[in-house]
Design a protein around this motif. Sequence first.
Motif, PDB file in Angstrom:
ATOM      1  N   UNK B 356       0.807  -1.235   0.080  1.00  0.00           N
ATOM      2  CA  UNK B 356      -0.077  -0.005  -0.009  1.00  0.00           C
ATOM      3  C   UNK B 356       0.801   1.332   0.022  1.00  0.00           C
ATOM      4  N   UNK B 357       1.893   1.143   0.766  1.00  0.00           N
ATOM      5  CA  UNK B 357       2.767   2.370   0.759  1.00  0.00           C
ATOM      6  C   UNK B 357       3.562   2.643  -0.448  1.00  0.00           C
ATOM      7  N   UNK B 358       3.774   1.508  -1.208  1.00  0.00           N
ATOM      8  CA  UNK B 358       4.481   1.912  -2.564  1.00  0.00           C
ATOM      9  C   UNK B 358       3.438   2.329  -3.534  1.00  0.00           C
ATOM     10  N   UNK B 359       2.443   1.835  -3.261  1.00  0.00           N
ATOM     11  CA  UNK B 359       1.471   2.318  -4.269  1.00  0.00           C
ATOM     12  C   UNK B 359       0.838   3.953  -4.031  1.00  0.00           C
ATOM     13  N   UNK B 360       0.933   4.269  -2.793  1.00  0.00           N
ATOM     14  CA  UNK B 360       0.548   5.592  -2.367  1.00  0.00           C
ATOM     15  C   UNK B 360       1.769   6.721  -2.816  1.00  0.00           C
ATOM     16  N   UNK B 361       3.155   6.093  -2.659  1.00  0.00           N
ATOM     17  CA  UNK B 361       4.094   6.814  -2.940  1.00  0.00           C
ATOM     18  C   UNK B 361       4.273   7.217  -4.563  1.00  0.00           C
ATOM     19  N   UNK B 362       3.651   6.317  -5.237  1.00  0.00           N
ATOM     20  CA  UNK B 362       3.592   6.558  -6.869  1.00  0.00           C
ATOM     21  C   UNK B 362       2.393   7.011  -7.181  1.00  0.00           C
ATOM     22  N   UNK B 363       1.479   7.512  -6.370  1.00  0.00           N
ATOM     23  CA  UNK B 363       0.012   7.646  -6.832  1.00  0.00           C
ATOM     24  C   UNK B 363      -0.161   8.888  -7.767  1.00  0.00           C
ATOM     25  N   UNK B 364       0.904   9.733  -7.830  1.00  0.00           N
ATOM     26  CA  UNK B 364       0.702  10.888  -8.781  1.00  0.00           C
ATOM     27  C   UNK B 364       1.153  10.535 -10.330  1.00  0.00           C
ATOM     28  N   UNK B 365       1.456   9.484 -10.489  1.00  0.00           N
ATOM     29  CA  UNK B 365       1.893   9.166 -11.934  1.00  0.00           C
ATOM     30  C   UNK B 365       2.470   7.745 -11.809  1.00  0.00           C
ATOM     31  N   UNK B 366       3.254   7.291 -12.638  1.00  0.00           N
ATOM     32  CA  UNK B 366       3.842   6.062 -12.828  1.00  0.00           C
ATOM     33  C   UNK B 366       4.894   5.788 -12.088  1.00  0.00           C
ATOM     34  N   UNK B 367       5.562   6.947 -11.465  1.00  0.00           N
ATOM     35  CA  UNK B 367       6.767   6.903 -10.953  1.00  0.00           C
ATOM     36  C   UNK B 367       6.891   8.026  -9.722  1.00  0.00           C
ATOM     37  N   UNK B 368       7.971   7.832  -9.054  1.00  0.00           N
ATOM     38  CA  UNK B 368       8.198   8.729  -7.967  1.00  0.00           C
ATOM     39  C   UNK B 368       9.848   8.823  -8.085  1.00  0.00           C
ATOM     40  N   UNK B 369      10.285  10.417  -7.995  1.00  0.00           N
ATOM     41  CA  UNK B 369      11.660  10.378  -8.002  1.00  0.00           C
ATOM     42  C   UNK B 369      12.169  11.051  -9.319  1.00  0.00           C
ATOM     43  N   UNK B 370      12.995  11.947  -9.594  1.00  0.00           N
ATOM     44  CA  UNK B 370      13.332  12.406 -10.808  1.00  0.00           C
ATOM     45  C   UNK B 370      14.865  12.106 -11.200  1.00  0.00           C
ATOM     46  N   UNK B 371      15.628  12.002 -10.255  1.00  0.00           N
ATOM     47  CA  UNK B 371      17.075  11.657 -10.673  1.00  0.00           C
ATOM     48  C   UNK B 371      17.073  10.014 -11.401  1.00  0.00           C
ATOM     49  N   UNK B 372      16.443   9.306 -10.600  1.00  0.00           N
ATOM     50  CA  UNK B 372      15.942   7.995 -11.302  1.00  0.00           C
ATOM     51  C   UNK B 372      14.690   7.766 -11.050  1.00  0.00           C
ATOM     52  N   UNK B 373      13.669   7.740 -12.068  1.00  0.00           N
ATOM     53  CA  UNK B 373      12.296   7.565 -11.991  1.00  0.00           C
ATOM     54  C   UNK B 373      12.237   6.092 -11.402  1.00  0.00           C
ATOM     55  N   UNK B 374      11.220   5.955 -10.074  1.00  0.00           N
ATOM     56  CA  UNK B 374      10.942   4.660  -9.693  1.00  0.00           C
ATOM     57  C   UNK B 374       9.543   4.526  -9.765  1.00  0.00           C
ATOM     58  N   UNK B 375       9.475   3.132 -10.052  1.00  0.00           N
ATOM     59  CA  UNK B 375       8.064   2.604 -10.038  1.00  0.00           C
ATOM     60  C   UNK B 375       7.391   2.098  -8.825  1.00  0.00           C
ATOM     61  N   UNK B 376       6.272   1.558  -8.827  1.00  0.00           N
ATOM     62  CA  UNK B 376       5.716   1.171  -7.645  1.00  0.00           C
ATOM     63  C   UNK B 376       6.420  -0.111  -7.419  1.00  0.00           C
ATOM     64  N   UNK B 377       7.010  -0.994  -8.138  1.00  0.00           N
ATOM     65  CA  UNK B 377       7.883  -2.102  -7.861  1.00  0.00           C
ATOM     66  C   UNK B 377       9.098  -1.868  -7.053  1.00  0.00           C
ATOM     67  N   UNK B 378       9.676  -0.901  -7.733  1.00  0.00           N
ATOM     68  CA  UNK B 378      10.904  -0.159  -7.406  1.00  0.00           C
ATOM     69  C   UNK B 378      10.950   0.251  -5.800  1.00  0.00           C
ATOM     70  N   UNK B 379       9.879   0.970  -5.541  1.00  0.00           N
ATOM     71  CA  UNK B 379       9.606   1.376  -4.053  1.00  0.00           C
ATOM     72  C   UNK B 379       9.404   0.243  -3.467  1.00  0.00           C
ATOM     73  N   UNK B 380       8.838  -0.648  -3.573  1.00  0.00           N
ATOM     74  CA  UNK B 380       8.321  -1.847  -2.865  1.00  0.00           C
ATOM     75  C   UNK B 380       9.627  -2.715  -2.607  1.00  0.00           C
ATOM     76  N   UNK B 381      10.618  -2.688  -3.650  1.00  0.00           N
ATOM     77  CA  UNK B 381      11.909  -3.385  -3.516  1.00  0.00           C
ATOM     78  C   UNK B 381      12.804  -2.692  -2.554  1.00  0.00           C
ATOM     79  N   UNK B 382      12.579  -1.312  -2.647  1.00  0.00           N
ATOM     80  CA  UNK B 382      13.404  -0.462  -1.509  1.00  0.00           C
ATOM     81  C   UNK B 382      12.982  -0.676  -0.147  1.00  0.00           C
ATOM     82  N   UNK B 383      11.838  -0.581   0.023  1.00  0.00           N
ATOM     83  CA  UNK B 383      11.055  -1.227   1.175  1.00  0.00           C
ATOM     84  C   UNK B 383      11.636  -2.266   1.773  1.00  0.00           C
ATOM     85  N   UNK B 384      11.680  -3.195   0.815  1.00  0.00           N
ATOM     86  CA  UNK B 384      11.988  -4.963   1.334  1.00  0.00           C
ATOM     87  C   UNK B 384      13.587  -4.447   1.840  1.00  0.00           C
TER      88      UNK B 384
END
Lengths: 387, 387
Positions: B356-384
């Motif tokens: 849920x956190x990974x979904x919400x962090x990327x809620x404004x588009x397909x990704x979060x972050x500009x230096x490296x654009x991160x998808x929901x799956x990326x965020x999930x992996x960082x959390x893991x």
Amino acid sequence: MNNFTFHNPVRVYFGDDKLQELPDLVKEFGSKVLLVYGKSSIKRMGLYDKVVDLLQSNNIDIVELSGIDPNPRIESVREGGELCKKHDIDLVLAVGGGSVIDAAKGIASAALYDGDPWDFYSYKVQSEGALPIGTILTLSATGSEMNRGSVVTNLKTKQKHGWGSPYTYPKFSILDPRNTFTVNQHQTGCGIVDSLTHVYEFYFSKNDNYLNNRICEAIMKTVIHYGPQAIDNPENYEARANLMFGSTLALNGLTGFSNTWDGFNHTTEHVLSAYYDIAHADGLAILGPHWMNYILDESNVQKFKEFAINVWEVEDRGTDMEIAKRGIQAVFDFYQSIHMPTQLSNVNIDDKEFDEIASYATRYGESVGRFKELSKDDVLQILINAK
Amino acid sequence: MNNFTFHNPVRVYFGDDKLQELPDLVKEFGSKVLLVYGKSSIKRMGLYDKVVDLLQSNNIDIVELSGIDPNPRIESVREGGELCKKHDIDLVLAVGGGSVIDAAKGIASAALYDGDPWDFYSYKVQSEGALPIGTILTLSATGSEMNRGSVVTNLKTKQKHGWGSPYTYPKFSILDPRNTFTVNQHQTGCGIVDSLTHVYEFYFSKNDNYLNNRICEAIMKTVIHYGPQAIDNPENYEARANLMFGSTLALNGLTGFSNTWDGFNHTTEHVLSAYYDIAHADGLAILGPHWMNYILDESNVQKFKEFAINVWEVEDRGTDMEIAKRGIQAVFDFYQSIHMPTQLSNVNIDDKEFDEIASYATRYGESVGRFKELSKDDVLQILINAK
């Protein structure tokens, strides 16, 4: 860290699309502009036409004052002040380098003063206001676009005095690096030396502060990195851009919030260029490294070592004194690499007036300089070393 | 260099003698103050009494609003706005850290607005003015004392939104490092992490600029140099002073004039602390180095190498990738050395809500972050990875 106040209200518009903002910026303050500029360079580069077109097509009236000298004269300030009064000017717009901007600050203050504006520069009265000032920068050097300082020369009294008031911060400054593409090699070198000197006159400070030092290093590294690139390729946008904002930050308060200004270089150079008609930065380039060589001793070797390693990327090898000396040698080498003079003979100055110059440089007390207080004899020796 | 505008009109009064300026500063704007503060800490440390005495002995009337929460609530903003209207307040004076200052910005804007101030934070309307704001800082962290930003939480809508206007720059900010002597170890650590994150979210930027990078490094080096000293000796004035102005410069426009904000850390942390009641900087300390580890690859290894060598003084030995990794390890080590968490388990967060956190962090588009654009799956992996 020393106690300080920090305040810099100037709005900077930076980039190659920012001239377009000019009409709206002017209109915040009115519709009658005194356009202040130097000789013909802004016409040659096409900037004059662009500015005038932009203003006129937006129904902004223009009164002109041109011919501002590289060392702006009090006569120009007087004339500009009168023009403002006569034409009911709303904003003084400086298009040029530091000299034009400095003159504009005096003019804007003179516009609201009944007496002679030299009263400000001779510290007789403090100004109680000024017309709004806007600037369009064409030379990366003095930082005047983002500070309140103004240096004006009175040839009759043989004085070149700096002054400023809370009212002489520009309201806005437009910084388009492309407007510096036509700055020639020597003027570019002068800007580099001027910026570096502004920073190291704060860097070499008693009771220096860590954060203040690191910020000084950030700016010096940038100027050293991009200076030669701008010299070699005058239309290198990135180099011109970094030099431009670097020189702005070099004297906008950020390099001296806690560190104190040494002052030897600027004080002595003002005397030197009053005696000989040399460019300010030529004098700075000659004095700077010779001053460093002269004042380096065991008491300050750590600071010079820091300068060598952090700014000039000198290898951390050998004794502290050896590293410090290699740092100073790097300054000599750098100035020579950008075709700036490092000896007085390079600008045809001999030792005839050395004694008088040394006396005049120390006229305000027993000494000049704060990082290391230098007597008249010290100054004389530095001049002899720089012969 | 990217195009930009730079403007920061805040007047900073820095040092151990600057509280004395308060009455004169207030009187520039009037004689009725809304004093905004948090819980009891400013009373415990004696600052409350000093401020009240100074104001009262100078015939300045005080209305109080206390109890501002660490994540300031929109209810406090509403209440403050009403108090300003009712008592015809001239200036809103925030005494505290970023939360109190953020609340004051909302209050000063609400005072001149007829609707609900949440309209600003939900971007429904833009404010057209605000009462003057003054601040007395007691925590080195958010930089709010020298910018226009304000983050306020609406518990009803479960939103924590940032907002600001040209009117929400404080008119003055008084920074006395002694006012941070009583900040405890964890809060000091939080301030260090918050400041560092503010800087490296700009440092890691596509199309990064040389001067911008060097200034970021200057501030990060300062925070890293003095952070542990402040943790070990809370009354070390020099350490507190460098941290204080360092955190101010970290988010006053200087670290991001050309570089662009990455945003991963702050965006994801806001979600994390919305789900779990952890301190903002605890979340930042956990996410930061794991984010770095995850995004490091051949395309950006030079930037991480620069970070390792210039900021963390990692030895320039081995492959670029090895050096880059040693730099990231230095971040882990540093955060642990100042007793900050670097794993979610340190703050008792398990993997239940990761999706849920990974979904919400990327809620404004397909990704979060500009230096490296991160998808929901990326965020999930960082959390893991940060588990």
